[in-house]
Write an enzyme that holds these catalytic residues in place. Structure first.
Site, PDB file in Angstrom:
ATOM      1  N   ASP A 251      61.405  22.905  99.012  1.00 32.05           N
ATOM      2  CA  ASP A 251      60.988  21.955 100.035  1.00 32.05           C
ATOM      3  C   ASP A 251      59.467  21.869 100.092  1.00 32.05           C
ATOM      4  OD1 ASP A 251      61.475  20.159 102.008  1.00 32.05           O
ATOM      5  OD2 ASP A 251      61.516  21.638 103.600  1.00 32.05           O
ATOM      6  N   ASP A 379      67.696  19.962 107.236  1.00 35.65           N
ATOM      7  CA  ASP A 379      67.123  21.048 108.028  1.00 35.65           C
ATOM      8  C   ASP A 379      68.162  21.652 108.957  1.00 35.65           C
ATOM      9  OD1 ASP A 379      64.728  20.488 106.832  1.00 35.65           O
ATOM     10  OD2 ASP A 379      64.190  19.019 108.339  1.00 35.65           O
TER      11      ASP A 379
END
Lengths: 459, 272
Positions: A251, A379
């Site tokens: 990420d 997330d």
């Protein structure tokens, strides 16, 4: 999976709109318009209905940065609540439904099952599994970017709709059956079919077409929780932890490096004045948008102001962490949302000018939609995987520690967002805190706490 | 649940064995006691904190963030004390560990005070109209919120696992690990009461500590540390042998004193 500071995405208007939108969050003060026209002020905060809308007062100078820091707090909470709900669903399921705790099957992407008791072999297996899973994710991400770059929207939408359909039908069915089994509740097939049909169809409509905001949010949270449960069940033990670490590093890379795919995605979307794959994004803004619409009407400038979006940064999730099913849901959802938005604006008698001018309505949509708080479902999923996995060992202290760590990580990420005002990855800080507190709590704190608890010692 | 016809229905529809259904029904009957004990203890321990949170914290985002950050600081303090217990005393010398842990907690409280005063300075410099003004105007608000965060986290770590054990079948408490005695019948209840007291104590201590630190008054800060040590040590020495009637009055007395002190401080402002 990244945070986007989104001031520039809506063309010439957006820069000017930073101010009105930001003041609206806390706003009791007057709202300057970009044209210097006086404008309606709406209190927006946790509670949009708190306080009556009042007419304008003179323009006032204020500092942009200050505003951002200030309404940042309200935004953090708008993310705290859904994240907490998602974690709650996962933890409750993990603790009551044994199906998700037992490991019998594995994903295709994790061919090494860590059966060998040797620690070295286990580590090797976990690393190999994580590498395979990560490369699948990378390939899917790149594929998505390529499709997006080439404007193959139909393909992306079909992809998203298919995957959300699978989740809402098959996996939801499995979930419901397992919950019923865990509580030993008898259920007949006809009712079940009825419920499943309604649940699935309503979900598809709410996610991909239109629906009340809370329904949409509830479905998105449920999907994230479901996906997290699937990961927890089908990933081998150590692989889960390695995957969490690797995903957050990915990420970081994908969002921050100049050639990172998510960064390319964000930049392309900003160039095109488009929403970034909204269907995979939990959004808190639509409600404010709708409330704002009515107000816009009464203002002299009609649709041109779109003052109501509460934030100028949006949190957008690309798909760094999404599995292929995940990458799907997003886009369609956003398109749906914007469609819903348009129709809503019709309903509130917006001046025709806005409807006729596609360019304008496009901008309007951007302003309204992208300025809310948005958190990628990826997330949600990986936060939930971490906390759910922590709770699967039966120690509540560890669960609580991971929960607090993730919330703190989220706040810090938003703080950094306010400082740097560029796309930021959302996973690394939270996951790093979560992993640290998972291992430290379960290995070091837990024996200490057990000693204190059994002796009834309080500190 | 007790109706035999329902049982029958279940067997027919589910196709489960009779045995499973009876066992589950039996489990349910047994767990009623556990459920009542669980609910009673949970509410005893957490209802004050829950009420405070709902009515004073939950409506303001900034307060929630301060509270979670404060909880995080308590967590860090706990990790440090656990490191001490694990790697320096190797699980022995428990009273020493308790004293160390209290001191570490107070150090982290001081760190959090420093952080908050910096953050407050930042907020003040913002000059934003009508923003979080109550936070700046009311000097008791940040200490109170920070204290509640500390207390809630401490309460969670003291009781969650006990509650989880209580909700299982027929658990009343844990046997004494040293003497091997059976637990007192009131184990769970007293754990819950102490959790509640410590939650409130942390609130009071935080208020005193922050106010005193702000005014650079050392006596109240020392009082906080000493009284924290005294209460924790009293639980260390008296609770394992069941002398609750010694440790509870101590905790209540300290709580009363600590609640009075902020009042005194507020009505007697510093001379400058």
């Amino acid at each position: 999976m990244d945070l986007v500071y989104d001031a520039n995405s809506a063309g010439h208007q957006s820069r000017a709109e930073v101010n009105p939108s930001s003041i609206l969050v806390k706003s009791r003060g007057p709202v300057p318009n970009y044209e210097g026209v006086e404008q309606i002020r709406r209190p927006v905060g946790d509670d949009p209905s708190r306080g009556p809308p009042r007419r304008e007062e003179p323009l006032q100078e204020y500092d942009d940065d200050d505003e951002e820091l200030k309404y940042g707090a309200a935004h953090v909470i708008r993310l705290f609540v859904p994240v907490s709900l998602c974690l709650l669903v996962v933890v409750a399921t993990m603790n009551s439904v044994s199906f998700y705790r037992t490991r019998d099957l594995y994903l295709v992407y994790t061919p090494f099952h860590e059966i060998d008791p040797n620690v070295g072999t286990k580590i090797w297996n976990a690393l190999a599994n994580a590498a395979i899973l990560l490369s699948v994710i990378v390939v899917m991400t790149v594929l998505l970017i390529v499709l997006y770059k080439n404007r193959c929207y139909k393909v992306i939408h079909a992809w998203l709709i298919m995957s959300s359909l699978i989740l809402l039908s098959i996996f939801s069915y499995v979930y419901i059956v397992e919950v019923l089994r865990a509580y030993n509740i008898p259920f007949d097939s006809i009712t079940m079919a009825f419920i499943m049909w309604n649940f699935g169809v309503m979900g598809m409509i709410a996610i991909h077409w239109k629906g009340p905001l809370h329904v949409q949010q509830a479905y998105l949270i449920f999907l994230a929780a479901l996906m997290a449960l699937i990961f927890i069940k089908y990933l081998p033990e150590w692989t889960t932890w390695v995957v969490l670490a690797v995903i957050s590093i990915w990420d970081l890379f994908a969002v921050l490096t100049p050639k990172g795919p998510l960064r390319i995605l964000v930049e392309t979307a900003q160039e095109r004045n488009e929403q970034i794959f909204p269907a995979l994004i939990y959004s808190s803004t639509v409600m404010y948008t709708l409330v704002g619409m009515a107000r816009v009407d009464t203002g002299s400038q009609g649709g041109r102001m779109s003052p109501q979006s509460p934030s100028n940064y949006s949190r957008v999730s690309g798909e760094g962490g999404f599995t292929r099913e995940w990458e799907e849901g997003i886009d369609a959802r956003n398109a749906a949302r914007s469609r819903a938005m348009d129709s809503n604006s019709d309903a509130s008698r917006v001046p025709p000018v806005r409807i006729q001018d596609p360019n304008f309505s496009n901008q309007l949509r951007d302003d309204e939609e992208e300025k809310g708080v948005k958190l990628g479902l990826g997330d949600f999923i990986f936060y939930s995987v971490l906390v759910g996995k922590a709770s699967s060992y039966g120690d509540w202290n560890t669960t609580v520690a991971c929960f607090v760590a993730i919330l703190i990580g989220l706040s810090l990420t938003l703080l950094l967002l306010a400082i740097f005002k560029k796309a930021l990855p959302a996973l690394p800080i939270s996951i790093a805190f979560g992993l640290f507190f998972y291992f430290s709590t379960s290995e070091i704190v837990q024996p200490f706490c057990d000693t204190l608890n059994t002796r009834q010692i309080f500190i | 649940m007790y109706n035999p016809s329902i049982l029958l229905l279940r067997i027919n529809i589910n196709g489960c064995s009779l045995d499973t259904n009876f066992r589950n029904t039996y489990k349910f009957l047994v767990s009623k006691m556990a459920f009542m004990e669980f609910t009673g203890c949970a509410l005893t321990a957490y209802s004050p904190a829950l009420a405070l949170f709902l009515f004073t914290i939950s409506h303001d985002p900034v307060r929630i963030i301060i509270m979670v950050s404060s909880a995080f600081f308590w967590l860090l303090a706990l990790v440090v004390s656990s490191l001490f217990w694990n790697y320096i005393t190797f699980g022995h010398l428990l009273p020493l560990c308790i004293v160390f842990s209290v001191i570490v907690q107070e150090l982290f409280r001081f760190c959090f005070y420093k952080l908050m005063s910096k953050a407050k300075y930042g907020l003040r410099s913002l000059r934003v109209p009508n923003t979080n003004m109550d936070l700046l105007k009311n000097p008791y608000l940040v200490p109170y919120v920070a204290g509640l965060g500390y207390g809630v986290m401490s309460g969670a770590f003291s009781l969650f696992n006990v509650l989880a054990a209580l909700s299982g079948p027929a658990t009343v408490g844990f046997t004494n690990p040293e003497t091997g005695e059976a637990p007192s019948n009131y184990f769970a209840f007293f754990s819950a009461v102490f959790t509640m007291l410590f939650t409130l104590l942390h609130v009071a201590w935080s208020i005193i500590f922050f106010l005193a630190a702000e005014r650079k008054m050392w006596t109240p800060m020392v009082f906080v540390v000493i009284s924290h040590i005294v209460v924790s040590l009293s639980t260390t020495f008296f609770n394992p042998i069941g002398l609750y009637y010694v440790s509870i009055p101590i905790a209540i007395a300290v709580l009363a004193t600590s609640c009075y002190w902020p009042h005194y401080l507020s009505t007697h402002p510093p001379i400058n």
